[in-house]
Design a protein around this motif. Structure first.
Motif, PDB file in Angstrom:
ATOM      1  N   VAL A   1      26.208  35.240  40.179  1.00  0.00           N
ATOM      2  CA  VAL A   1      27.307  34.305  39.928  1.00  0.00           C
ATOM      3  C   VAL A   1      26.827  32.887  40.205  1.00  0.00           C
ATOM      4  O   VAL A   1      26.320  32.593  41.292  1.00  0.00           O
ATOM      5  CB  VAL A   1      28.529  34.635  40.811  1.00  0.00           C
ATOM      6  CG1 VAL A   1      29.679  33.685  40.490  1.00  0.00           C
ATOM      7  CG2 VAL A   1      28.968  36.075  40.594  1.00  0.00           C
ATOM      8  N   ILE A   2      26.978  32.022  39.204  1.00  0.00           N
ATOM      9  CA  ILE A   2      26.525  30.636  39.325  1.00  0.00           C
ATOM     10  C   ILE A   2      27.689  29.696  39.042  1.00  0.00           C
ATOM     11  O   ILE A   2      28.774  30.131  38.657  1.00  0.00           O
ATOM     12  CB  ILE A   2      25.349  30.340  38.365  1.00  0.00           C
ATOM     13  CG1 ILE A   2      25.783  30.574  36.910  1.00  0.00           C
ATOM     14  CG2 ILE A   2      24.157  31.227  38.705  1.00  0.00           C
ATOM     15  CD1 ILE A   2      24.727  30.220  35.887  1.00  0.00           C
ATOM     16  N   GLY A   3      27.461  28.411  39.212  1.00  0.00           N
ATOM     17  CA  GLY A   3      28.509  27.433  38.954  1.00  0.00           C
ATOM     18  C   GLY A   3      28.837  27.328  37.473  1.00  0.00           C
ATOM     19  O   GLY A   3      28.029  27.693  36.610  1.00  0.00           O
ATOM     20  N   LYS A   4      30.017  26.802  37.157  1.00  0.00           N
ATOM     21  CA  LYS A   4      30.452  26.653  35.768  1.00  0.00           C
ATOM     22  C   LYS A   4      29.498  25.777  34.972  1.00  0.00           C
ATOM     23  O   LYS A   4      29.288  25.982  33.767  1.00  0.00           O
ATOM     24  CB  LYS A   4      31.860  26.043  35.762  1.00  0.00           C
ATOM     25  CG  LYS A   4      32.489  25.927  34.383  1.00  0.00           C
ATOM     26  CD  LYS A   4      33.884  25.332  34.487  1.00  0.00           C
ATOM     27  CE  LYS A   4      34.498  25.158  33.102  1.00  0.00           C
ATOM     28  NZ  LYS A   4      35.870  24.546  33.189  1.00  0.00           N
ATOM     29  N   ASN A   5      28.863  24.809  35.670  1.00  0.00           N
ATOM     30  CA  ASN A   5      27.924  23.900  35.009  1.00  0.00           C
ATOM     31  C   ASN A   5      26.512  24.474  34.921  1.00  0.00           C
ATOM     32  O   ASN A   5      25.585  23.800  34.467  1.00  0.00           O
ATOM     33  CB  ASN A   5      27.889  22.557  35.741  1.00  0.00           C
ATOM     34  CG  ASN A   5      27.507  22.717  37.209  1.00  0.00           C
ATOM     35  OD1 ASN A   5      27.212  23.820  37.667  1.00  0.00           O
ATOM     36  ND2 ASN A   5      27.517  21.617  37.950  1.00  0.00           N
ATOM     37  N   GLY A   6      26.343  25.711  35.373  1.00  0.00           N
ATOM     38  CA  GLY A   6      25.029  26.353  35.296  1.00  0.00           C
ATOM     39  C   GLY A   6      24.174  26.169  36.528  1.00  0.00           C
ATOM     40  O   GLY A   6      23.091  26.754  36.623  1.00  0.00           O
ATOM     41  N   ASN A   7      24.647  25.383  37.489  1.00  0.00           N
ATOM     42  CA  ASN A   7      23.872  25.164  38.715  1.00  0.00           C
ATOM     43  C   ASN A   7      23.998  26.371  39.649  1.00  0.00           C
ATOM     44  O   ASN A   7      25.025  27.051  39.666  1.00  0.00           O
ATOM     45  CB  ASN A   7      24.361  23.912  39.446  1.00  0.00           C
ATOM     46  CG  ASN A   7      24.033  22.644  38.682  1.00  0.00           C
ATOM     47  OD1 ASN A   7      23.131  22.621  37.847  1.00  0.00           O
ATOM     48  ND2 ASN A   7      24.781  21.582  38.960  1.00  0.00           N
ATOM     49  N   LEU A   8      22.947  26.580  40.435  1.00  0.00           N
ATOM     50  CA  LEU A   8      23.017  27.632  41.443  1.00  0.00           C
ATOM     51  C   LEU A   8      23.959  27.183  42.550  1.00  0.00           C
ATOM     52  O   LEU A   8      23.942  26.030  42.966  1.00  0.00           O
ATOM     53  CB  LEU A   8      21.627  27.915  42.028  1.00  0.00           C
ATOM     54  CG  LEU A   8      20.566  28.416  41.059  1.00  0.00           C
ATOM     55  CD1 LEU A   8      19.320  28.830  41.832  1.00  0.00           C
ATOM     56  CD2 LEU A   8      21.069  29.589  40.232  1.00  0.00           C
TER      57      LEU A   8
ATOM     58  N   SER B   1      30.071  32.941  35.817  1.00  0.00           N
ATOM     59  CA  SER B   1      30.634  31.911  36.700  1.00  0.00           C
ATOM     60  C   SER B   1      31.798  32.492  37.492  1.00  0.00           C
ATOM     61  O   SER B   1      32.337  33.553  37.172  1.00  0.00           O
ATOM     62  CB  SER B   1      31.132  30.721  35.869  1.00  0.00           C
ATOM     63  OG  SER B   1      32.245  31.119  35.068  1.00  0.00           O
ATOM     64  N   TYR B   2      32.216  31.772  38.528  1.00  0.00           N
ATOM     65  CA  TYR B   2      33.372  32.204  39.309  1.00  0.00           C
ATOM     66  C   TYR B   2      34.614  32.247  38.418  1.00  0.00           C
ATOM     67  O   TYR B   2      35.460  33.132  38.558  1.00  0.00           O
ATOM     68  CB  TYR B   2      33.613  31.250  40.485  1.00  0.00           C
ATOM     69  CG  TYR B   2      32.519  31.287  41.530  1.00  0.00           C
ATOM     70  CD1 TYR B   2      32.310  32.431  42.293  1.00  0.00           C
ATOM     71  CD2 TYR B   2      31.704  30.188  41.760  1.00  0.00           C
ATOM     72  CE1 TYR B   2      31.310  32.468  43.261  1.00  0.00           C
ATOM     73  CE2 TYR B   2      30.703  30.222  42.723  1.00  0.00           C
ATOM     74  CZ  TYR B   2      30.508  31.368  43.459  1.00  0.00           C
ATOM     75  OH  TYR B   2      29.508  31.409  44.406  1.00  0.00           O
ATOM     76  N   GLN B   3      34.691  31.286  37.500  1.00  0.00           N
ATOM     77  CA  GLN B   3      35.849  31.235  36.602  1.00  0.00           C
ATOM     78  C   GLN B   3      35.893  32.471  35.704  1.00  0.00           C
ATOM     79  O   GLN B   3      36.940  33.093  35.537  1.00  0.00           O
ATOM     80  CB  GLN B   3      35.803  29.964  35.752  1.00  0.00           C
ATOM     81  CG  GLN B   3      37.070  29.741  34.936  1.00  0.00           C
ATOM     82  CD  GLN B   3      37.086  28.365  34.297  1.00  0.00           C
ATOM     83  OE1 GLN B   3      36.074  27.880  33.802  1.00  0.00           O
ATOM     84  NE2 GLN B   3      38.249  27.722  34.305  1.00  0.00           N
ATOM     85  N   ASN B   4      34.744  32.834  35.137  1.00  0.00           N
ATOM     86  CA  ASN B   4      34.690  34.034  34.299  1.00  0.00           C
ATOM     87  C   ASN B   4      35.006  35.290  35.106  1.00  0.00           C
ATOM     88  O   ASN B   4      35.637  36.223  34.613  1.00  0.00           O
ATOM     89  CB  ASN B   4      33.311  34.173  33.653  1.00  0.00           C
ATOM     90  CG  ASN B   4      33.088  33.157  32.553  1.00  0.00           C
ATOM     91  OD1 ASN B   4      34.049  32.599  32.013  1.00  0.00           O
ATOM     92  ND2 ASN B   4      31.832  32.898  32.219  1.00  0.00           N
ATOM     93  N   GLN B   5      34.545  35.271  36.345  1.00  0.00           N
ATOM     94  CA  GLN B   5      34.801  36.420  37.214  1.00  0.00           C
ATOM     95  C   GLN B   5      36.298  36.547  37.496  1.00  0.00           C
ATOM     96  O   GLN B   5      36.850  37.653  37.509  1.00  0.00           O
ATOM     97  CB  GLN B   5      34.019  36.262  38.515  1.00  0.00           C
ATOM     98  CG  GLN B   5      33.854  37.548  39.304  1.00  0.00           C
ATOM     99  CD  GLN B   5      33.089  37.331  40.599  1.00  0.00           C
ATOM    100  OE1 GLN B   5      32.628  36.225  40.883  1.00  0.00           O
ATOM    101  NE2 GLN B   5      32.971  38.372  41.388  1.00  0.00           N
TER     102      GLN B   5
END
Length: 353
Positions: free
Chosen positions: A322-329, A287-291
């Protein structure tokens, strides 16, 4: 664009039934019952009229949830360079110092008119402009090796030094005498299973790899030329040849890592984000947050997302992972369905390793 006019739908459906070659690339047919899309010449069993819809580009079919047919391979074959165009391009490569005339083309049963239309559509320039770029690139290489300007001009097919100097400066940005230490950016078009791509490279490595229908591509070209203080001209070098080989292996499912030199002009922060992208394992997502956490800047989620969007080197710098925090593309410059395809492709092949 989705085709809605009844008469045109009937025409396209008849072309599909009869497998008319002259409609290849004109329309892409989505089959609602299978979620597959095809080109006009597909050999698969023909669907009923009520079960199809027609699009003018394969990207629109992808964006509407259709997957490329494994029989007709629409994203490859609809955009593949026609044989006579390939012959003309090969003619230029084999004779880099000569101007290929319409007479020479017709001798080889190549239509100059069709050639011009194809280059205008796929490169945004005429075949003659393509030739000029290729010849000037060849001249630039010879001048860098120490060849005399006068000899280079006449060997490249120019009848006067002034004509050579004018064209050279227009394309390279400086006169032959002042450009020896210049950087130039070479551009090449090639076809992949997800559609044609442009690849750009300098002597230092690959600096752009994008699908030709990527939004804001013209802006990327301008930014790249500004950042590298170089002009873009037609040509190939070892980096471009290398990347084509490795991408072919990637799409075949036999390559999971790239071994290619890159040149990524940008801010320190952007390059930090792009390097972090390259540490995401094949077949995995983040996710962007993990990145943001990976670069020790957990509050910079939005800035990380923006830097991802500025990435000019698709697939190799894998922003598609890289995908959304909720798992969505989330957004992808090549289109969400391309992103989905790339992720499914990697997950399929990583399980086979």
């Amino acid at each position: 664009m989705l085709i809605t006019e009844t008469k045109q739908i009937q025409e396209y459906y008849q072309a599909l039934i009869e497998r008319k070659e002259n409609f290849v690339g004109i329309f892409f047919v989505g089959v609602k019952t299978t979620s597959i899309f095809c080109i006009a010449t597909c050999r698969a069993r023909k669907p009923k009229l009520q079960n199809v819809e027609f699009y003018t580009t394969f990207k629109e079919a992808l964006d509407n949830g259709y997957r490329p047919c494994k029989i007709c391979k629409p994203t490859e074959n609809a955009n593949e360079t026609p044989e006579e165009i390939e012959t003309a391009i090969q003619l230029v490569k084999e004779n880099p110092k000569e101007k290929i005339t319409d007479f020479q083309l017709r001798e080889r049963e190549i239509s100059p008119e069709k050639l011009r239309r194809w280059f205008k559509k796929n490169y945004g320039m005429t075949f003659q402009a393509y030739q000029r770029m290729y010849r000037i690139n060849n001249a630039f290489i010879e001048l860098k090796k120490g060849k005399n300007t006068t000899h280079t001009a006449f060997d490249t097919g120019y009848e006067s030094l002034s004509g050579f100097g004018y064209t050279y400066k227009k394309l390279i940005g400086k006169s032959p005498q002042k450009s020896i230490n210049n950087t130039i950016i070479l551009i090449h078009r090639f076809t992949t299973p997800l559609g044609p791509m442009f690849v750009c490279a300098t002597d230092n490595g690959i600096c752009l790899l994008e699908f030709v229908d990527r939004e804001m591509l013209e802006t990327e070209f301008k930014d790249l030329q500004r950042l590298l203080k170089a002009n873009i001209i037609i040509g190939e070098n070892e980096h471009i040849q290398h990347v084509k080989t490795e991408l072919t292996e990637y799409f075949e499912g036999t390559r999971t890592q790239f071994n290619i030199k890159l040149e990524t002009p940008g801010t320190d922060f952007q390059n930090q984000v792009w390097k972090a992208l390259q540490t995401i394992d094949y077949g995995m997502t983040t996710s962007y947050q993990n990145q943001a956490q990976k670069i020790n800047n957990p509050k910079a989620v939005r800035a990380v997302a923006k830097a991802n969007g500025c990435n000019r080197i698709a697939i190799i710098i894998p922003c598609h992972r890289v995908i959304g925090k909720n798992g969505n593309l989330t957004g992808y410059s090549g289109g969400i369905e391309r992103k989905r395809w790339l992720l499914e492709h990697e997950q399929k092949h990583v399980s086979q390793l």
